[in-house]
Design a protein around this motif. Structure first.
Motif, PDB file in Angstrom:
ATOM      1  N   UNK A 142       0.821  -1.216   0.000  1.00  0.00           N
ATOM      2  CA  UNK A 142       0.000   0.000   0.000  1.00  0.00           C
ATOM      3  C   UNK A 142       0.858   1.272   0.000  1.00  0.00           C
ATOM      4  N   UNK A 143       2.047   1.203   0.590  1.00  0.00           N
ATOM      5  CA  UNK A 143       2.942   2.362   0.613  1.00  0.00           C
ATOM      6  C   UNK A 143       3.110   2.995   1.983  1.00  0.00           C
ATOM      7  N   UNK A 144       2.506   2.423   3.032  1.00  0.00           N
ATOM      8  CA  UNK A 144       2.676   2.965   4.386  1.00  0.00           C
ATOM      9  C   UNK A 144       4.025   2.625   4.994  1.00  0.00           C
ATOM     10  N   UNK A 145       4.565   1.483   4.617  1.00  0.00           N
ATOM     11  CA  UNK A 145       5.853   1.020   5.124  1.00  0.00           C
ATOM     12  C   UNK A 145       6.760   0.712   3.953  1.00  0.00           C
ATOM     13  N   UNK A 146       8.034   0.523   4.255  1.00  0.00           N
ATOM     14  CA  UNK A 146       8.987   0.121   3.247  1.00  0.00           C
ATOM     15  C   UNK A 146       9.766  -1.077   3.769  1.00  0.00           C
ATOM     16  N   UNK A 147      10.188  -1.951   2.866  1.00  0.00           N
ATOM     17  CA  UNK A 147      11.002  -3.088   3.274  1.00  0.00           C
ATOM     18  C   UNK A 147      12.364  -2.615   3.796  1.00  0.00           C
ATOM     19  N   UNK A 148      12.832  -1.507   3.264  1.00  0.00           N
ATOM     20  CA  UNK A 148      14.094  -0.925   3.700  1.00  0.00           C
ATOM     21  C   UNK A 148      13.770   0.401   4.360  1.00  0.00           C
ATOM     22  N   UNK A 149      13.954   0.466   5.657  1.00  0.00           N
ATOM     23  CA  UNK A 149      13.663   1.726   6.315  1.00  0.00           C
ATOM     24  C   UNK A 149      13.467   1.582   7.806  1.00  0.00           C
ATOM     25  N   UNK A 150      13.233   2.711   8.402  1.00  0.00           N
ATOM     26  CA  UNK A 150      13.047   2.758   9.843  1.00  0.00           C
ATOM     27  C   UNK A 150      11.740   2.097  10.253  1.00  0.00           C
ATOM     28  N   UNK A 151      11.744   1.523  11.427  1.00  0.00           N
ATOM     29  CA  UNK A 151      10.545   0.917  11.989  1.00  0.00           C
ATOM     30  C   UNK A 151       9.659   2.023  12.541  1.00  0.00           C
ATOM     31  N   UNK A 152       8.391   2.056  12.153  1.00  0.00           N
ATOM     32  CA  UNK A 152       7.522   3.106  12.697  1.00  0.00           C
ATOM     33  C   UNK A 152       7.251   2.856  14.184  1.00  0.00           C
ATOM     34  N   UNK A 153       7.270   3.921  14.965  1.00  0.00           N
ATOM     35  CA  UNK A 153       7.061   3.792  16.402  1.00  0.00           C
ATOM     36  C   UNK A 153       5.678   4.323  16.779  1.00  0.00           C
ATOM     37  N   UNK A 154       5.255   3.964  17.979  1.00  0.00           N
ATOM     38  CA  UNK A 154       3.961   4.449  18.455  1.00  0.00           C
ATOM     39  C   UNK A 154       4.104   5.894  18.925  1.00  0.00           C
ATOM     40  N   UNK A 155       3.007   6.588  18.987  1.00  0.00           N
ATOM     41  CA  UNK A 155       3.028   7.971  19.482  1.00  0.00           C
ATOM     42  C   UNK A 155       3.533   7.992  20.932  1.00  0.00           C
ATOM     43  N   UNK A 156       3.148   6.985  21.710  1.00  0.00           N
ATOM     44  CA  UNK A 156       3.608   6.881  23.103  1.00  0.00           C
ATOM     45  C   UNK A 156       5.135   6.801  23.162  1.00  0.00           C
ATOM     46  N   UNK A 157       5.745   5.935  22.332  1.00  0.00           N
ATOM     47  CA  UNK A 157       7.210   5.807  22.294  1.00  0.00           C
ATOM     48  C   UNK A 157       7.851   7.119  21.858  1.00  0.00           C
ATOM     49  N   UNK A 158       7.254   7.766  20.880  1.00  0.00           N
ATOM     50  CA  UNK A 158       7.778   9.037  20.382  1.00  0.00           C
ATOM     51  C   UNK A 158       7.790  10.086  21.485  1.00  0.00           C
ATOM     52  N   UNK A 159       6.677  10.211  22.193  1.00  0.00           N
ATOM     53  CA  UNK A 159       6.568  11.239  23.231  1.00  0.00           C
ATOM     54  C   UNK A 159       7.385  10.903  24.473  1.00  0.00           C
ATOM     55  N   UNK A 160       7.540   9.615  24.769  1.00  0.00           N
ATOM     56  CA  UNK A 160       8.282   9.209  25.964  1.00  0.00           C
ATOM     57  C   UNK A 160       9.789   9.348  25.780  1.00  0.00           C
ATOM     58  N   UNK A 161      10.286   9.001  24.615  1.00  0.00           N
ATOM     59  CA  UNK A 161      11.724   8.906  24.417  1.00  0.00           C
ATOM     60  C   UNK A 161      12.368  10.095  23.701  1.00  0.00           C
ATOM     61  N   UNK A 162      11.570  11.008  23.159  1.00  0.00           N
ATOM     62  CA  UNK A 162      12.125  12.127  22.401  1.00  0.00           C
ATOM     63  C   UNK A 162      11.461  13.429  22.828  1.00  0.00           C
ATOM     64  N   UNK A 163      12.277  14.491  23.025  1.00  0.00           N
ATOM     65  CA  UNK A 163      11.682  15.801  23.334  1.00  0.00           C
ATOM     66  C   UNK A 163      11.131  16.405  22.044  1.00  0.00           C
ATOM     67  N   UNK A 164      10.461  17.551  22.139  1.00  0.00           N
ATOM     68  CA  UNK A 164       9.760  18.107  20.978  1.00  0.00           C
ATOM     69  C   UNK A 164      10.710  18.454  19.831  1.00  0.00           C
TER      70      UNK A 164
END
Length: 182
Positions: A142-164
């Motif tokens: 469909x084009x949401x993911x790629x076989x070669x690329x970064x693993x998409x993270x959850x919004x929770x992981x994004x907000x917990x582990x990275x500042x704005x």
């Protein structure tokens, strides 16, 4: 005979930018073609396995065969990735039914539980073998993911582990391309 070297560059920044954009478009087109061909081939070759897993999930526990998990995609847009369901059907709405206080605290802080009691018998095997992730081939197609690329993270992981500021960098198109090429 004297050699004459012209040390001034004849390329300006517009030429370099145009060249980079052209190369980038060729790369992205090639990468997308690779994703389509390989995901289609994998879906066809693995369809018997996916059919057997779908039948096992359906026949061994109540609920849907697939689980849609919300993740953060390119440019911070929400995407849904597909997985075979590995937990009991009401695992997210009846957390108190399945988890004790210690497990619930672990779930709330880490979003993972060692020995999660909500996993089905077949779900334990699917997760251990990563077979539960086979439906993500449809996300690639469909084009949401790629076989070669970064693993998409959850919004929770994004907000917990990275500042704005880190989130802006991480979700920018440029940095995702850089991470995908590593």
């Amino acid at each position: 005979m004297a050699l004459n070297f012209n040390l001034t560059s004849t390329l300006n920044s517009a030429d370099i930018t145009a060249s980079y954009a052209s190369t980038r478009h060729i790369y992205l087109f090639g990468k997308r073609c690779f994703d389509i061909v390989c995901s289609l081939l994998a879906i066809v070759l693995l369809s018997p396995v996916m059919l057997i897993v779908a039948i096992l999930v359906y026949s061994t526990s109540k609920g849907s065969i697939l689980f849609k998990d919300k993740r953060v995609g390119k440019d911070g847009k929400d995407i849904y990735i597909l997985k075979f369901r590995t937990m009991v059907w009401d695992s997210e709405i009846n957390i108190d039914k399945y988890l004790n206080k210690k497990q619930k605290r672990q779930w709330e802080t880490e979003r993972k539980i060692i020995g999660d009691p909500r996993l089905t018998k077949i779900g334990k095997f699917l997760r251990k073998s990563s077979i539960d992730e086979l439906p993500q081939l449809f996300n690639v197609l469909y084009g949401n993911l790629s076989l070669i690329g970064a693993r998409p993270i959850t919004r929770y992981e994004l907000e917990k582990h990275f500042n704005s500021d880190q989130q802006k960098i991480l979700l920018s198109t440029w940095i995702q391309r850089k991470f995908k090429s590593i």
